[in-house]
Design an enzyme around this catalytic site. Sequence first.
Site, PDB file in Angstrom:
ATOM      1  N   HIS A 189      42.375  36.417  48.022  1.00  0.00           N
ATOM      2  CA  HIS A 189      41.143  37.065  47.570  1.00  0.00           C
ATOM      3  C   HIS A 189      40.075  35.979  47.476  1.00  0.00           C
ATOM      4  O   HIS A 189      40.101  35.145  46.570  1.00  0.00           O
ATOM      5  CB  HIS A 189      41.369  37.738  46.219  1.00  0.00           C
ATOM      6  N   GLU A 215      38.072  34.529  44.336  1.00  0.00           N
ATOM      7  CA  GLU A 215      38.810  33.866  43.260  1.00  0.00           C
ATOM      8  C   GLU A 215      38.831  32.364  43.534  1.00  0.00           C
ATOM      9  O   GLU A 215      39.863  31.759  43.834  1.00  0.00           O
ATOM     10  CB  GLU A 215      40.204  34.489  43.150  1.00  0.00           C
ATOM     11  N   HIS A 238      45.714  32.859  42.041  1.00  0.00           N
ATOM     12  CA  HIS A 238      44.668  33.876  41.956  1.00  0.00           C
ATOM     13  C   HIS A 238      43.781  33.672  40.722  1.00  0.00           C
ATOM     14  O   HIS A 238      44.023  32.790  39.902  1.00  0.00           O
ATOM     15  CB  HIS A 238      45.301  35.269  41.857  1.00  0.00           C
ATOM     16  N   GLU A 250      47.768  33.619  37.698  1.00  0.00           N
ATOM     17  CA  GLU A 250      46.433  34.162  37.446  1.00  0.00           C
ATOM     18  C   GLU A 250      45.683  33.284  36.445  1.00  0.00           C
ATOM     19  O   GLU A 250      46.216  32.947  35.384  1.00  0.00           O
ATOM     20  CB  GLU A 250      46.527  35.588  36.896  1.00  0.00           C
TER      21      GLU A 250
END
Length: 371
Positions: free
Chosen positions: A166, A169, A259, A335
Amino acid sequence: MTISINAAFDSGNIVVESIDGTSARLSIRKDRESDFFQWFHFRVACNVGDALQLAITGLADSAYPDGWPGYAVCASTDRDHWFRLDTDYDSASGTLTVQHTAESPILWVAYFAPYSMERHHDLIASVAECEGVTYRCLGTSIEGQPIDCIEMGTGDIHVWLYARQHPGESMAEWWMEGALEKLTDPADPYARSLRRKCRLHIVPNMNPDGSCRGHLRTNYAGVNLNREWDNPTAERSPEVLCMRNAMDESGVDWAMDVHGDEAIPAVFLAGFEGIPSLKSEQMDKYKAFQTALAANTPDFQVDLGYVESAPGQANLSMSTTQLAERFGAVSMTLEMPFKDNRDLPDPVQGWSPERSKLLAHACLATLDQLL
């Protein structure tokens, strides 16, 4: 003087709806061929002392509306040091408003500190020259950009680290910079130990097209790469296809997909508990890594995170679950927050590039301890 706003550069994204003196009404352009939008990156030209008011509208329909409450915009005057601005979100109107008294004639504003493609190429070039490092181009993106892979180590344990499926990010590639700095430091004992035990395969940016275009979540074709791992194609997701093919050649023992999360103000892991062929030893190793990382850095915690998948209900189109099922790997999604870290807040920078890099150091030290 009336301010001017521009986003015609690498990873730039903003639409100027109107400007009135030192106030602007803005919106975010959607990812190409997609309805996703959340990433923004633009520059404001102004006078020192201007009372800037920047309103980004239409955010109730953004990809993650829950990401805006409690969030503070990132800004820089030199594109090196990034800090947070006074930010207010009105959920009724879906408007994020930034107020700032200009301290420089140019202010750079972004959803998170950007990691430019120029910096990416500098990183690859510098690391590729290090002793014991091998460079591979795994393939190319839809627009023809290389999918760069750095490899090192002489061990039998195959470890894959990869980021920016992504593209918005960007903290993920700051993490990668920290990881590569540590792994190529000849004086670092954890790095020496890991290079002896492992063969490391490191892909700092899986989505260069989306990165250049200022996308939040997709590649040039509007495809979310982290929903392609069960059936990647050359037409939709060549970035995943070439990487999964390389993984099939080497095998995968450990993997980390890096991420950023819009809403949760913490660093956390997501695993593979719902895969059909789950083995207790596999999950024990994942849990041990999670516990050890929490002991090694106060920036990581285990209380906040995603809801675990029910047995047999894992989404195998995602890389972490696909690799765990396909190879029996200990795979995980790391994350980091777009917001500040709830447990260790920093009112000046919030979560930052510097903390992303230090987290990479802790993750690698933890991996060495477990191996």
